[in-house]
Design an enzyme around this catalytic site. Structure first.
Site, short mmCIF file in Angstrom:
data_model
loop_
_atom_site.label_atom_id
_atom_site.label_comp_id
_atom_site.label_asym_id
_atom_site.label_seq_id
_atom_site.Cartn_x
_atom_site.Cartn_y
_atom_site.Cartn_z
N HIS A 126 0.83 -1.20 0.00
CA HIS A 126 0.00 0.00 0.00
C HIS A 126 0.87 1.26 0.00
O HIS A 126 0.59 2.21 -0.73
CB HIS A 126 -0.91 0.01 1.23
CG HIS A 126 -1.50 1.36 1.51
ND1 HIS A 126 -2.55 1.85 0.78
CD2 HIS A 126 -1.13 2.34 2.38
CE1 HIS A 126 -2.84 3.07 1.23
NE2 HIS A 126 -1.99 3.38 2.19
N THR A 155 10.93 -11.64 4.81
CA THR A 155 11.12 -10.33 4.17
C THR A 155 12.02 -10.43 2.93
O THR A 155 12.07 -9.50 2.14
CB THR A 155 11.76 -9.34 5.16
OG1 THR A 155 13.04 -9.86 5.55
CG2 THR A 155 10.90 -9.14 6.39
N LYS A 156 12.77 -11.54 2.83
CA LYS A 156 13.74 -11.67 1.73
C LYS A 156 13.61 -13.05 1.10
O LYS A 156 13.03 -13.96 1.71
CB LYS A 156 15.16 -11.54 2.29
CG LYS A 156 15.49 -10.16 2.80
CD LYS A 156 16.99 -10.01 3.03
CE LYS A 156 17.39 -8.57 3.26
NZ LYS A 156 16.92 -8.05 4.54
N ARG A 162 15.13 -15.83 9.50
CA ARG A 162 16.53 -16.18 9.23
C ARG A 162 16.62 -17.69 9.08
O ARG A 162 15.81 -18.42 9.70
CB ARG A 162 17.42 -15.77 10.40
CG ARG A 162 17.28 -14.33 10.79
CD ARG A 162 18.42 -13.51 10.21
NE ARG A 162 18.39 -12.16 10.71
CZ ARG A 162 18.30 -11.07 9.94
NH1 ARG A 162 18.21 -11.17 8.64
NH2 ARG A 162 18.32 -9.87 10.47
#
Ligand SMILES: CC(C)(COP(=O)(O)OP(=O)(O)OC[C@H]1O[C@@H](n2cnc3c(N)ncnc32)[C@H](O)[C@@H]1OP(=O)(O)O)[C@@H](O)C(=O)NCCC(=O)NCCS
Length: 160
Positions: free
Chosen positions: A75, A121-122, A136
């Protein structure tokens, strides 16, 4: 405490019934435009991105547990005034544990476990377990079967 055999029997019956509902869930998701392979198991209370369903890609033999969120748009990041659209990929034979969140644009490899409550996130390589926020790698060289179960963990021990 309930006898263990009784518990396993109850589990078997529940799993049998749940399969019908889970198959129906996948069919409905596919009709709504999500790119989810027909062999995937979708549990309850999922939050699959509603703005860009075509950006949610889940490959074969994955299990997506209850409460998981998979996003494919943002967003706050705008492109020509519109929300950023970013395809999110989950590979084959992955187990995404309860209440994990996969952020938009992330690519998860094959035979991956995302731990309960993780925020991914990755990008994640194949054959690992990730956990935590941000997620992780906590274990490498895992192998999963076509039911998204570990092959190299048996009766409480890692084999190989
Ligand atoms: C990820 C999981 C499979 C455990 O994997 P594992 O390789 O056996 O991990 P371990 O228990 O050996 O823990 C290794 C480290 O990761 C941490 N860890 C494990 N799972 C974690 C999680 N979900 N979130 C944050 N940290 C986690 C442990 O605290 C430990 O940390 P330490 O080394 O600092 O002590 C398990 O925690 C999990 O999330 N299972 C899913 C449960 C579930 O969703 N059940 C419903 C089924 S539908």
């Amino acid at each position: 405490m309930m006898n263990r055999n009784k518990l396993y029997l109850k589990f078997g019956v529940r799993t049998f019934i749940a399969r019908f509902i889970q198959t129906l869930r996948v069919k409905i998701a596919r009709i709504r435009g999500y790119d989810i392979h027909s062999t995937v198991i979708l549990e309850r209370k999922l939050h699959l991105d509603r703005l860009y369903p075509g950006g949610v890609h889940v490959d074969e033999y994955c299990l997506i547990a209850s409460g998981v969120t998979i996003l494919s748009h943002d967003h706050c990041k705008r492109v020509n005034g519109y929300p950023l659209l970013a395809d999110t990929y989950i590979g084959k034979r992955c187990f995404i544990a309860v209440n994990a969140t996969i952020l938009p644009g992330v690519r998860i490899g094959d035979e991956v476990i995302v731990g309960a409550g993780a925020v991914v996130t990755k990008n994640v390589p194949s054959n690992v377990i990730v956990a935590g926020n941000p997620a992780r790698i906590i274990r490498e060289n895992i192998r999963m079967n076509d039911s998204a179960e570990l092959i190299n963990w048996q009766d409480g021990k890692w084999t190989e």
